[in-house]
Design an enzyme around this catalytic site. Structure first.
Site, short mmCIF file in Angstrom:
data_model
loop_
_atom_site.label_atom_id
_atom_site.label_comp_id
_atom_site.label_asym_id
_atom_site.label_seq_id
_atom_site.Cartn_x
_atom_site.Cartn_y
_atom_site.Cartn_z
N LYS A 172 -43.46 4.49 9.07
CA LYS A 172 -42.68 5.56 8.89
C LYS A 172 -41.12 5.61 8.48
O LYS A 172 -40.03 5.82 7.81
CB LYS A 172 -43.24 7.13 9.33
CG LYS A 172 -42.24 8.61 8.87
CD LYS A 172 -42.17 9.27 10.53
CE LYS A 172 -40.79 9.29 11.30
NZ LYS A 172 -40.81 10.02 12.38
N ASP A 213 -43.61 12.25 7.19
CA ASP A 213 -43.87 12.28 8.47
C ASP A 213 -44.62 14.09 8.56
O ASP A 213 -45.22 14.33 7.65
CB ASP A 213 -42.14 12.81 9.13
CG ASP A 213 -41.80 14.34 8.32
OD1 ASP A 213 -42.51 14.36 7.50
OD2 ASP A 213 -40.61 14.33 9.07
#
Ligand code: SF4
Length: 223
Positions: A121, A139
């Site tokens: 991420k 996320d």
């Protein structure tokens, strides 16, 4: 509704309402963004933004950070979640950036994920925000909002969400769509009680459509 039509509606909506969406983290350099994103894991951007000015003043670049002691770094980030782990990540991050990348933040995802504290991420955020690459960082907000809207179907992991979103989004909009979904999840499609009454995506939202009988009943009760 076909998924391609749902994507088209959502893209059109955000292009009109949030054409310049971007990260809410404060940063001035790639190093600062990397540190801010590492600190933002399981923590709000607001809290990170309260913390990083003093941190960046004391450690303005990765070489300064590499000279910092564990105690000093910890003290500066203690109000952030998991300060012990994140102190270790920052120390490791500085060491690896200097030893393996000449003190520069690399642009390739495969290199970024070798850096302590940088998962997929974070790597995607850096690749898209700093290097303008078509990388979708997933996320908790992106994961939830995409599933509720029906942009993703039965995605069980962030990587599955990433793959489905990238498949349908035009390449030039992928990094902006990341911010659209985050901001929508942060302010409208919040985790516990999504603010559907204020959401302009109702008409294409799979979650809202499923709740329809309940929503109708609530409306009748209001009357
Ligand atoms: S209609 Fe409700 S569930 Fe759907 S995206 Fe909007 S806020 Fe989220």
């Amino acid at each position: 509704m076909r998924r391609i039509e749902r994507f088209a509606f959502v893209i059109d909506h955000f292009l009109r309402t949030a054409p310049e969406a971007e990260t809410e983290l404060f940063y001035g350099t790639p190093y600062e963004l990397m540190v801010a994103v590492v600190l933002s894991a399981q923590c709000t951007d607001k809290r990170v933004n309260l913390t990083t000015p003093a941190l960046f003043q004391r450690f303005p670049d990765v070489f300064a950070l590499a000279q910092g002691s564990e105690e000093e770094i910890f003290k500066l980030i203690r109000s952030i979640s998991y300060p012990n782990n994140k102190t270790k990540h920052l120390m490791g991050l500085a060491r690896v950036l200097i030893d393996e990348f000449g003190g520069e933040v690399p642009s390739e995802i495969n290199d970024l994920v070798k850096i302590p504290g940088v998962g997929r991420k974070t790597a995607n955020v850096i690749a898209s925000v700093i290097f303008n690459k078509p990388a979708m960082a997933v996320d908790t907000h992106v994961f939830r909002v995409s599933a509720r809207l029906g942009l993703t179907v039965k995605a069980k992991t962030p990587l599955e969400t990433e793959k489905q979103l990238v498949k349908y989004l035009p390449e030039m909009l992928i990094s902006r769509a990341h911010h659209w979904l985050i901001l929508h999840g942060r302010y409208v499609c919040v985790a516990r009680k999504p603010k559907c009454a204020a959401c302009e995506l109702q008409s294409v939202c799979a979650y809202f459509q499923k709740q329809q009988p309940k929503n109708v009943a609530l409306t009748l009760l209001d009357v």
